[in-house]
Motif scaffolding. Sequence first.
Motif, PDB file in Angstrom:
ATOM      1  N   GLU A  35       0.831  -1.203   0.000  1.00 47.16           N
ATOM      2  CA  GLU A  35       0.000   0.000   0.000  1.00 47.16           C
ATOM      3  C   GLU A  35       0.869   1.258   0.000  1.00 47.16           C
ATOM      4  O   GLU A  35       0.591   2.217  -0.726  1.00 47.16           O
ATOM      5  CB  GLU A  35      -0.913  -0.022   1.229  1.00 47.16           C
ATOM      6  CG  GLU A  35      -2.000   1.034   1.219  1.00 47.16           C
ATOM      7  CD  GLU A  35      -3.157   0.690   0.304  1.00 47.16           C
ATOM      8  OE1 GLU A  35      -3.968   1.596   0.045  1.00 47.16           O
ATOM      9  OE2 GLU A  35      -3.240  -0.462  -0.163  1.00 47.16           O
ATOM     10  N   ARG A 136      -5.082   1.715   5.215  1.00 50.16           N
ATOM     11  CA  ARG A 136      -6.213   0.993   4.629  1.00 50.16           C
ATOM     12  C   ARG A 136      -7.384   1.075   5.597  1.00 50.16           C
ATOM     13  O   ARG A 136      -7.364   0.470   6.660  1.00 50.16           O
ATOM     14  CB  ARG A 136      -5.847  -0.467   4.363  1.00 50.16           C
ATOM     15  CG  ARG A 136      -4.947  -0.679   3.175  1.00 50.16           C
ATOM     16  CD  ARG A 136      -4.736  -2.150   2.907  1.00 50.16           C
ATOM     17  NE  ARG A 136      -5.997  -2.858   2.733  1.00 50.16           N
ATOM     18  CZ  ARG A 136      -6.086  -4.169   2.521  1.00 50.16           C
ATOM     19  NH1 ARG A 136      -4.994  -4.915   2.460  1.00 50.16           N
ATOM     20  NH2 ARG A 136      -7.268  -4.748   2.374  1.00 50.16           N
ATOM     21  N   SER A 175      -7.459   4.775   2.160  1.00 48.66           N
ATOM     22  CA  SER A 175      -8.029   4.108   0.993  1.00 48.66           C
ATOM     23  C   SER A 175      -9.209   3.264   1.450  1.00 48.66           C
ATOM     24  O   SER A 175      -9.260   2.823   2.606  1.00 48.66           O
ATOM     25  CB  SER A 175      -6.985   3.223   0.310  1.00 48.66           C
ATOM     26  OG  SER A 175      -6.516   2.230   1.196  1.00 48.66           O
TER      27      SER A 175
END
Length: 420
Positions: A35, A136, A175
Amino acid sequence: MGEMISFAEKIAARAKRTANVERSVVIVQGACLRESTSLARDLAALSGGQVVLIRPRLKATAPPSEESNSCSSCTLQEDIEDYLFSLTRKTPAGKGPIWLVAPVAADPWSIADTFGPENRLHQAGFRIRSVISAIRADRLLLDWTSIRRIGHNREISMVEAIADQIDFSDALVLSGSDEERKTGYEFLRRLNSRTEILGRSELTMEWARGLTFRNFSAEATANGAVWRLALKASNEPTPGQVFRSPRPLHPERFFELVRRWPEELLRSEGIAWIASEPDLAFTITQAGPRLFDCSGNGQWLATLSGDELKQAREDHPEAFEYWNPTTGDRMTELAFAWESPSARETRSPAFFQELQHCLLSDFEMRLDWTRFRDPFREEREKEWARLEKRRARRPYFKPLHVVGHHTGEPINGNPQEKDL
């Protein structure tokens, strides 16, 4: 190692002489290396520059020993220096910013120290402009309660790495879906009230370029954490956020309280004076329900000699704010970040009463403190014994050449080697 350092110093000196343009460095971290690498590439595509991925140096597979066990922070700093000095040789200064992807378990303070004014990278023109973290949103709450340990040697827990990144980053990039980002935003804001929080879809060329012109300050950024802000407002702290006492804690009562730490506490940090070891300054760190660390990794300033104490007062006057003529700087000072204002208002009064009960009474203050049972010391000794046993233990499996080629059946008849 001497030759390597000499070579790095030559590169630094040459870069200092020839580079009129400083190299801007943006540190990118995340709970997932994929990520953070993806975020760094997106930002590089928006604003130019290049992505540099720092991979942890592989360690030997031999059993660890005290002689071979090196400082992970020092190794990380050496790795960053090697990568960036190598980059200086290949590309001249002024070729755009560097998006430096740091290992997941890397200590942000160690990274910042690598670019300090006294270090070779600073002299060569490398400057940290910003530290950002890729979060995340769909995994945030799961990772916060995870027991998983990360890093090459599994030396740090997942929640500890995330907590450090939230405390230290001046921007957090989320995200996930709109609902997940909304939940993640509310959670992160309860931990850090100053950092910039935005969604992955909100990245723009203007924002990405702006990262490379910021004036990053490690101290100012880290002070955005809610628990640090509570300590800064030491004169009139928000009720339920700071517990401070000039009396020592009873080790057994405090240990029992630690075992039933409130679930509503997202974060706890501070120092503790534990009576059974009066010369040690204990650091308290809690993040989520899975991480609580109480480690005595330093001594109180009151244990210093006269000349050393005078020098410490000149170098760190803030450490003498609560100086006591009898006990010196020994004290307990804990700061808390609750999951919500209502939880703080309803839960903190009873919790602070329990903390107050952990302090020594007037009668206990006159006793021999070293005779108190100390569960913290017992736990440390058990952990040391486990580590020593692990160092002395032989490898469980035999080398491949002693195992049957086709069936995997062990030659010596040990059935547990079949899993190899």
